[in-house]
Design a protein around this motif. Structure first.
Motif, PDB file in Angstrom:
ATOM      1  N   HIS A  91       0.830  -1.206   0.000  1.00  0.00           N
ATOM      2  CA  HIS A  91       0.000   0.000   0.000  1.00  0.00           C
ATOM      3  C   HIS A  91       0.863   1.254   0.000  1.00  0.00           C
ATOM      4  N   MET A 121      -5.264   5.454   1.536  1.00  0.00           N
ATOM      5  CA  MET A 121      -4.241   4.547   1.025  1.00  0.00           C
ATOM      6  C   MET A 121      -4.789   3.724  -0.127  1.00  0.00           C
ATOM      7  N   HIS A 143       3.632   0.911   2.841  1.00  0.00           N
ATOM      8  CA  HIS A 143       3.561  -0.062   3.932  1.00  0.00           C
ATOM      9  C   HIS A 143       2.991  -1.359   3.382  1.00  0.00           C
ATOM     10  N   MET A 145       0.122  -4.057   3.943  1.00  0.00           N
ATOM     11  CA  MET A 145      -1.165  -4.174   4.616  1.00  0.00           C
ATOM     12  C   MET A 145      -1.540  -5.641   4.691  1.00  0.00           C
TER      13      MET A 145
HETATM   14 CU   LIG Z   1      -2.760   0.132   3.871  1.00  0.00          CU
END
Ligand SMILES: [Cu+2]
Length: 182
Positions: A91, A121, A143, A145
């Motif tokens: 993400h 996001m 990041h 997820m």
């Molecule tokens: Cu995310």
């Protein structure tokens, strides 16, 4: 792109019938430079990996880490065991688009200007990793997820995650669950 160019160059050599073609398969150990025509797979180093303790109210988790490589590569996908989460995605945090799509916010908010810090996001297909430049997956940025956690991520636990790169292949790491960045 690069490999296509190499292939074209090789083809040109072959059609010219140059005997130097044999040099390509033999000695590639001596050079210190990084311009070898057939470089080995990039050496990927992952550091600072951690996942945030997930509140009981959500079934999503987030994991962060830093990737270093000695040759350009691409992070293509991430995966965790089905005992941890149903799916892992890459993400990116992006600003909320400045459009009328926020019309459904709570009644009574009189302001017309949007909170400039509003972020959302989205899933990204891949991330390019450049040689010598640390790629940080961190809160507020890229990041990983974890979707549909099987159970909450508890501080002190850890789980395995597999990162798949276009050239380097799979890299397995162990991600500790922490309350905050290490
Ligand atoms: Cu995310």
């Amino acid at each position: 792109m690069k490999t296509k160019i190499q292939r074209l160059a090789m083809g040109a050599l072959l059609t010219l019938g140059l005997t130097t073609v044999t040099a390509c398969s033999g000695s590639d150990s001596a050079s210190d430079t990084t311009v070898a025509t057939n470089p080995p797979a990039p050496m990927i180093t992952v550091s600072g990996e951690w996942a945030r303790t997930s509140p009981a109210a959500t079934d999503m988790g987030a994991a962060y880490l830093t990737i270093n490589t000695d040759a350009d590569d691409t992070l293509q996908s991430v995966a965790v065991d089905a005992s941890v989460a149903a799916m892992a995605q890459i993400h990116e945090m992006v600003p909320v688009e400045n459009s009328m799509s926020t019309a459904s916010t709570m009644a009574g908010s009189p302001g017309t200007t949007m909170d400039s810090s509003a972020m959302t996001m989205k899933e990204v297909d891949h991330i390019d990793v450049k040689a010598g430049i640390a790629l940080e997956l961190k809160p507020g940025s890229y990041h990983i997820m974890l979707m549909k956690l099987v159970k909450p991520l508890l501080t002190g636990e850890s789980f395995k995650m597999i990162l798949t790169f276009a050239k380097a292949g799979q890299v397995e790491i162990t991600v500790p669950v922490l309350e905050d960045a290490p």
